[in-house]
Design a protein around this motif. Sequence first.
Motif, mmCIF file in Angstrom:
data_model
loop_
_atom_site.group_PDB
_atom_site.id
_atom_site.type_symbol
_atom_site.label_atom_id
_atom_site.label_comp_id
_atom_site.label_asym_id
_atom_site.label_seq_id
_atom_site.Cartn_x
_atom_site.Cartn_y
_atom_site.Cartn_z
ATOM 1 N N PRO A 1 4.246 -1.696 4.569
ATOM 2 C CA PRO A 1 5.043 -1.288 3.395
ATOM 3 C C PRO A 1 4.987 -2.311 2.265
ATOM 4 O O PRO A 1 4.926 -1.940 1.078
ATOM 5 C CB PRO A 1 6.457 -1.162 3.969
ATOM 6 C CG PRO A 1 6.246 -0.857 5.412
ATOM 7 C CD PRO A 1 5.041 -1.661 5.802
ATOM 8 N N GLN B 1 3.291 -1.593 -1.495
ATOM 9 C CA GLN B 1 4.126 -1.612 -2.705
ATOM 10 C C GLN B 1 3.859 -2.833 -3.587
ATOM 11 O O GLN B 1 3.719 -2.699 -4.807
ATOM 12 C CB GLN B 1 5.601 -1.573 -2.298
ATOM 13 C CG GLN B 1 5.986 -0.251 -1.640
ATOM 14 C CD GLN B 1 7.451 -0.215 -1.233
ATOM 15 O OE1 GLN B 1 8.347 -0.089 -2.055
ATOM 16 N NE2 GLN B 1 7.708 -0.345 0.065
ATOM 17 N N THR C 1 3.312 4.107 -2.910
ATOM 18 C CA THR C 1 4.768 4.127 -2.866
ATOM 19 C C THR C 1 5.276 3.890 -1.447
ATOM 20 O O THR C 1 4.496 3.890 -0.479
ATOM 21 C CB THR C 1 5.296 5.479 -3.363
ATOM 22 O OG1 THR C 1 4.841 6.509 -2.450
ATOM 23 C CG2 THR C 1 4.764 5.781 -4.765
ATOM 24 N N ALA C 2 6.583 3.737 -1.326
ATOM 25 C CA ALA C 2 7.202 3.561 -0.012
ATOM 26 C C ALA C 2 6.983 4.800 0.851
ATOM 27 O O ALA C 2 6.783 4.700 2.069
ATOM 28 C CB ALA C 2 8.698 3.293 -0.173
ATOM 29 N N GLN C 3 6.997 5.977 0.231
ATOM 30 C CA GLN C 3 6.773 7.217 0.972
ATOM 31 C C GLN C 3 5.354 7.270 1.536
ATOM 32 O O GLN C 3 5.135 7.699 2.667
ATOM 33 C CB GLN C 3 7.012 8.432 0.059
ATOM 34 C CG GLN C 3 8.469 8.669 -0.316
ATOM 35 C CD GLN C 3 8.976 7.695 -1.380
ATOM 36 O OE1 GLN C 3 8.182 7.010 -2.033
ATOM 37 N NE2 GLN C 3 10.295 7.631 -1.541
ATOM 38 N N GLN C 4 4.391 6.807 0.748
ATOM 39 C CA GLN C 4 3.000 6.788 1.224
ATOM 40 C C GLN C 4 2.824 5.786 2.359
ATOM 41 O O GLN C 4 2.084 6.033 3.308
ATOM 42 C CB GLN C 4 2.059 6.469 0.059
ATOM 43 C CG GLN C 4 1.927 7.612 -0.939
ATOM 44 C CD GLN C 4 1.155 7.213 -2.176
ATOM 45 O OE1 GLN C 4 1.361 6.125 -2.743
ATOM 46 N NE2 GLN C 4 0.266 8.079 -2.638
ATOM 47 N N SER D 1 5.125 5.021 4.483
ATOM 48 C CA SER D 1 5.744 5.658 5.641
ATOM 49 C C SER D 1 4.791 6.659 6.293
ATOM 50 O O SER D 1 4.708 6.747 7.527
ATOM 51 C CB SER D 1 7.036 6.373 5.211
ATOM 52 O OG SER D 1 7.632 7.030 6.309
ATOM 53 N N LEU D 2 4.041 7.390 5.469
ATOM 54 C CA LEU D 2 3.070 8.354 5.993
ATOM 55 C C LEU D 2 1.948 7.647 6.760
ATOM 56 O O LEU D 2 1.485 8.133 7.794
ATOM 57 C CB LEU D 2 2.478 9.178 4.851
ATOM 58 C CG LEU D 2 3.404 10.236 4.226
ATOM 59 C CD1 LEU D 2 2.736 10.874 3.010
ATOM 60 C CD2 LEU D 2 3.763 11.304 5.261
ATOM 61 N N SER E 1 3.310 6.615 10.110
ATOM 62 C CA SER E 1 3.435 7.789 10.978
ATOM 63 C C SER E 1 2.076 8.195 11.531
ATOM 64 O O SER E 1 1.943 8.547 12.714
ATOM 65 C CB SER E 1 4.053 8.962 10.202
ATOM 66 O OG SER E 1 5.355 8.642 9.764
#
Length: 385
Positions: free
Chosen positions: A228, A232, A238-241, A243-244, A247
């Motif tokens: 992360p 960033q 982004t933080a969402q990317q 996270s993906l 995952s």
Amino acid sequence: MQRLLEKISILSLSLMLVSTFAVSPAIPAMISHFGHTGYQPQQVEFLITVTSFAIMASLFLNPLYMRVLTERQIISLGLILVAIGGGLPLLTQLYPVIFAGRILLGIGLGMINARAINIVSTHYVGKERLQMMGWRGSMEVLGSASLTALVGGLLAFGWHKVFAIYPLALIILVLYLLYVPQDSPSKVAEASLPKGNLSAEQWRQALGLAFIAFFVINVNSALTLKIPTIVQVSGLGTAQQASLILSAMMLMGILAGIAFGSLIGQLKDRLLGLSVLIFSTCILLTSLSTSLVLLSLSAVISGFFYSIILTVVFNKASEKTPKHLLNTVMTVVLVGCNLGGATSSLVPPILEKLNQHSSGAFGIYAILGILLGGVLLLKSKERRG
């Protein structure tokens, strides 16, 4: 049908082995709640991590469990402790009670940890055992991913509701008692088994496998914490990317479990060394990536080979070990696993001081991993020769 239900029941024992950090999304809400009663954020976070220390303590107590309980009793008691200890916040939100519950949770997980792996070796042989070992690794990943997702949904109803994931262990207990035959030796039968300690060669093998497990878990956990920030701070996404990406790394474990039987059948002893080499190279590429695509690709590939390495380690630990020594060997390996995770935030800062280059700790990790992979390949070549 009975055989299928038996396999499902045995594999389900691995679903909750890595559930310690599944409730982490609730930490901010817990900090807010306990902050009003005088507890510091570090004390709240310790509620999560204390379970790891309890798991390690429970692993060391395995010989004691085996003296007074059968395998069936140990697994049953472990699952009950997971359900009760993990689910206590549903009944009370008092910090000391939750703390005690998290320790009970760790003890329970420690009791079933080694046996969830050993039971595959004691119930299956040949290609079926290799296939089950691969699926067992996939079940850990599936359990971690599904429990974390369930926590995200339960969080909307209050932080204490997320701990409802732990009483699900009772469903696993019912499946185990109904469908897994009592093939484990009774105390009378156990008395007739050969006794003794690990030989010097068995100790070397167990400690070697424990070191490999320690290394890859330490590196993978450190990278998971770092991705992360890399994404960033470097402006790659982004933080969402981020996270993906994490995952996807996790879910690659399922694919690795499916592919394990085929890979080890083709590559045999070379699989471990090759996997460590590729894993280490991907770690370096991930840390030095200047594009989101390269970072994502290298991180996801590292996730695949991370799972392959651990599955090979557990397979080797159980492959040639006599049944009466299997719990001892697996305990040694699992201690290495837990130490790797527990020190994942402590080792990188030390390595960064030794390597001022932009690769930082991961540059040293990569060099050590490539050397380790090379040594493992040489040893596999010697065995073939």
